[in-house]
Design an enzyme around this catalytic site. Structure first.
Site, PDB file in Angstrom:
ATOM      1  N   GLY A 352      -9.296 -31.754  71.586  1.00  0.00           N
ATOM      2  CA  GLY A 352      -8.165 -31.122  72.266  1.00  0.00           C
ATOM      3  C   GLY A 352      -8.143 -31.364  73.767  1.00  0.00           C
ATOM      4  N   GLY A 375      -7.364 -31.165  65.738  1.00  0.00           N
ATOM      5  CA  GLY A 375      -7.248 -30.173  64.669  1.00  0.00           C
ATOM      6  C   GLY A 375      -8.463 -30.172  63.762  1.00  0.00           C
TER       7      GLY A 375
END
Ligand code: AMP
Length: 395
Positions: A352, A375
């Site tokens: 991320g 994810g």
């Protein structure tokens, strides 16, 4: 979840056709690839299979064509770039299943590479349709999974095909599992987890799971204000998830019961707005006046967090400490990046925005591991079983 899987390194590759699930989901505009990092990342496994006498049938999704043939999302430019990088021709199939593709796969010789067309041109891919998975599998003798970014999805090419072929992980997934799995399941202690980011709701399961694993949990970023509120503080206009206050209280109780050191910010950089020209000042955490909002951790918190990180045996970091996209509000996040670079233990960036933060700080090469799956790594840190990993046989 067992994270030591049969590896491509141990697969009988000689004379075999290998269906290799790659992550070739590259940024593409007018047929031009904006960033070929993901193609380069696949080279190690591809070269290994070729060197061992196998043939590669590579496959991937690109974008979100939603089961339709969208010519702008064709993998043809990827075949061209892959060929340049491998310095050999890479054949492009017209589809990922069907008679023509089958004939091309059949004609493939050891040492050759074929790229299948975008898997998501067929809606059966994302539905993990058994007949579609079988058709994909029928092209090859062996399945190698090397797309970590999609292992949290139960799709035909990431999970279904493993029902039909001997399955192995590629080197990319092997490294991810070793780094993330090692950090969570078998860390050199103390294990320090640093969590930030905007939404507490997205990270609840991560906090819960890591409270079972870590010695110390450092919480910053937008989600820390829900904790501050739960403790009875004033948070002004800062991000708040009203519905999660009770849960956050439960997490603080859990930390206490388990003897996990849970540290929240002690001071905060606040601003009149999230903009470069806003007025800013530092205040004690939980004392944010009306009309102001928290945008970063303060200097005392940076020192406190850095001290914990620097003495860690293992650190896992996911999520920025503030609105780091604005240089004015990025110092707390940069302080965490620097402390991780200074840490002598194992340092893992769990995907991320923290990845772009360490890249921005120029410290990426100082980290032990930077996860490639946003994810997927988050779901890994939640302790969830990932379908694309669970389908691979244990070593
Ligand atoms: P996430 O995707 O949950 O990791 O959140 C990342 C985003 O959180 C980044 O875009 C940051 O700008 C944002 N963020 C971090 N801290 C704050 C904050 N105090 N207020 C608003 N947004 C924040």
């Amino acid at each position: 979840m067992n994270y030591v899987k049969k590896s491509v390194a141990d697969a009988p590759l000689k004379g075999k056709k290998v269906l290799l699930r790659c992550d070739f989901n590259v940024p593409l505009k007018n047929g031009v690839i904006g960033d070929d990092t993901r193609i380069r990342a696949a080279l190690e496994t591809i070269r290994f299979i070729l060197k061992e006498g196998g043939a590669v049938i590579a496959c991937s999704h690109l974008g979100r064509p939603k089961g339709q043939v969208v010519p702008e999302m064709s993998l043809k430019p990827v075949a061209a770039r892959l060929g340049e990088l491998l310095e050999m021709p890479v054949a492009m199939a017209p589809d990922c299943v069907g008679a023509e593709t089958e004939a091309m796969a059949k004609a493939l010789r050891p040492g050759q590479v074929l790229l299948l067309e975008n898997l998501r041109f067929h809606k059966e891919e994302e539905k993990n349709d058994p007949a579609f998975a079988k058709a994909l599998a029928s092209l090859a003798d062996i399945y190698v999974s090397d797309a970590f970014g999609t292992v949290h999805r139960a799709h035909a090419s990431t999970a279904g095909v493993a029902d039909h072929l001997p399955a192995y992980c590629g080197f990319l997934i092997e490294r991810e599992l070793k780094a993330l799995g090692g950090a969570v399941e078998n860390p050199v202690r103390p294990l320090v987890a640093v969590l930030g980011g905007a939404k507490v709701a997205d990270k609840l399961a991560v906090i819960d799971h890591l409270l079972d694993k870590a010695d110390t949990l450092l919480i910053g970023g937008g989600m820390s204000y829900t904790f501050a509120k739960a403790k009875g503080g004033s948070i002004g206009n800062s991000l708040l998830d009203e519905e999660k206050i009770e849960y956050v209280q439960k997490m603080m109780d859990k930390a206490k019961a388990k003897g996990v050191k849970l540290l929240l910010p002690v001071d905060t950089l606040i601003a009149t707005a999230v903009s470069a020209d806003a007025e800013t000042k530092f205040v004690t955490a939980g004392q944010i006046p009306d009309g102001w909002e928290g945008v970063d951790i303060g200097p005392e918190t940076r020192k406190l967090f850095a001290a914990e990180i620097e003495k860690a045996g293992t650190v896992i970091w996911n999520g920025p400490m503030g609105v780091f996209e604005q240089p004015k509000f990025a110092e707390g996040t940069m302080a965490v990046a620097k402390a991780m670079a200074a840490c002598k233990g194992t340092t893992v960036i769990g995907g991320g925005d923290s990845v772009s933060a360490v890249q921005k700080a120029g410290l990426a090469d100082k980290m032990s591991h930077i996860s490639t799956g946003g994810g997927a790594s988050l779901e890994f840190l939640e302790g969830k079983e990932l379908p694309g990993i669970a389908c691979l046989p244990d070593a």
